[in-house]
Design an enzyme around this catalytic site. Structure first.
Site, mmCIF file in Angstrom:
data_model
loop_
_atom_site.group_PDB
_atom_site.id
_atom_site.type_symbol
_atom_site.label_atom_id
_atom_site.label_comp_id
_atom_site.label_asym_id
_atom_site.label_seq_id
_atom_site.Cartn_x
_atom_site.Cartn_y
_atom_site.Cartn_z
ATOM 1 N N HIS A 72 63.117 30.760 6.551
ATOM 2 C CA HIS A 72 63.670 29.747 7.583
ATOM 3 C C HIS A 72 63.624 29.700 9.026
ATOM 4 O O HIS A 72 64.934 29.135 9.665
ATOM 5 C CB HIS A 72 64.675 29.163 6.661
ATOM 6 C CG HIS A 72 64.707 28.224 5.552
ATOM 7 N ND1 HIS A 72 64.317 29.259 4.236
ATOM 8 C CD2 HIS A 72 63.949 27.593 4.832
ATOM 9 C CE1 HIS A 72 64.269 28.869 2.823
ATOM 10 N NE2 HIS A 72 63.983 28.098 3.296
ATOM 11 N N GLU A 87 51.840 21.774 1.453
ATOM 12 C CA GLU A 87 51.372 21.557 3.674
ATOM 13 C C GLU A 87 50.256 21.487 3.228
ATOM 14 O O GLU A 87 49.522 20.640 4.488
ATOM 15 C CB GLU A 87 51.922 23.011 3.946
ATOM 16 C CG GLU A 87 53.986 23.461 4.138
ATOM 17 C CD GLU A 87 54.402 23.055 2.557
ATOM 18 O OE1 GLU A 87 55.244 23.053 2.377
ATOM 19 O OE2 GLU A 87 53.635 23.364 2.099
#
Length: 358
Positions: free
Chosen positions: A163, A93
């Site tokens: 998540h 990321e």
């Protein structure tokens, strides 16, 4: 990092298999008014198509985006526009956002996807120390205003603590970027196109719970919705409710139930959290005298605290009750106890009645 990647991919496969069983992604016909029934991920996909078609400098990239991504938001884009404009990145990321900053600094439209908002944290330094300060530190000689960072956020029903997080408040503390969250397919398409074309770096959080559940008539044409402009989606006189993203649907149901008990609720979708529309919220609170804010993120340090503090400063003499906050709990996002963690319709309804009867 390898363990993290495995976790992400296994969850992504689960999410995709559920969507294939439960939902149809076939295109819907366009009606006479140029509207097409779309769910939220289809609206995102259509916005990305328009962005790529209308600007040859636009690029879409991230983990697995070339085959459509975990939530299928980029389905068909690589085939249509080529893998030079829609391409996969390594599972990194920090590298995704760093690359996006450089791409945008060269005058391009960089549309970066973070597969889950929970994994935006490795890119935190790039966002807050580089992207947000790029224009300021150069005295406006350079900027990376063409950068849009897309990230699915919030509860999904079975995501657990890796998540399901709602990290928006972390980025609302950072001058130099914008933070935008849509509530529906029509909003998602118009707001995303506005973000991509805005001259500032933007973090665009997409409520993953709504990717397939939210369906709306969406204009087929290219359109943009204003940033930093809240929308009053329900008029009322007794209490103001403020929220964003998937929480708006929950809050609206609470408003409907409250109305059955004689309580008139005004509901506002903030849409842009940074910089946010204080004037619209203030006007509503001055009218109703009461305020309730709800979001999925933990209550402590959540953006609801900023809204509460600002309205107390601006409307202190008009408030008839303490500002109420119905938010997630101060714990990691749980798995089996998700129903207890979430700010539900009943929790909001109880807070509405408590505030009105204060």
């Amino acid at each position: 990092m390898a363990a993290t990647g495995t976790m992400r991919r296994s969850f992504g496969s689960l999410a995709f298999s559920i969507s294939k069983r439960a939902f149809s992604t076939s295109p819907s016909p366009v009606d006479a008014n140029g509207l097409k029934s779309m769910n939220l991920f289809s609206a995102i996909n259509h916005a990305l198509q328009i962005a790529l078609e209308s600007d040859p400098r636009a690029y879409v990239f991230g983990e697995d985006v070339s085959f459509g991504g975990v939530f299928r938001c980029t389905t068909g884009l690589a085939d249509r526009f080529g893998k030079g404009r829609v391409f996969n990145t390594p599972l990194c990321e920090q590298g995704i956002v760093g690359f996006g900053i450089g791409l945008a600094a060269m005058g391009n439209r960089a549309i970066a996807e973070i597969q889950f908002a929970d994994y935006i944290y490795p890119a935190f330094d790039q966002i807050v120390n580089e992207a947000a300060k790029f224009r300021y530190r150069s005295g406006n000689q350079f900027n990376c205003g063409g950068l849009t960072i897309r990230a699915p956020y919030g509860a999904v029903g079975h995501g657990g603590h890796y998540h399901s997080q709602s990290p928006e408040s972390f980025f609302c503390h950072v001058p130099g970027i914008k933070v935008v969250i849509p509530r529906s397919p029509k909003q998602a398409k118009g707001l995303l196109l506005s973000c991509i074309r805005d001259p500032n770096p933007i973090v665009f959080f997409e409520p993953k719970w709504l990717y397939r559940l939210a369906v709306e008539e969406v204009p087929e044409h290219d359109y943009m919705l204003p940033l930093s402009e809240a929308e009053v989606i329900r008029q009322g006189t007794d209490i103001t409710l403020v929220g964003w993203g998937a929480q708006l649907a929950v809050m609206e149901q609470a408003c409907i139930d409250a109305e059955k008990e004689g309580i008139s609720c005004e509901l506002i979708d903030l849409r842009t959290l940074l910089p946010w529309d204080k004037e619209t919220v203030e006007a509503s609170v001055r009218k109703t005298g009461r305020l309730l804010v709800s979001h999925e993120a933990p209550v402590t340090g959540g953006f609801g605290a900023e809204i509460s503090a600002s309205m107390v400063e601006r409307c202190f003499l008009r408030l008839e009750a303490p500002v109420a906050r119905v938010c997630g709990l101060d714990t990691p996002f749980p798995l089996v106890f998700e129903p207890f963690y979430m700010p539900t319709k009943n929790k909001i309804l109880d807070a509405i009645k408590s505030t009105v009867n204060y």
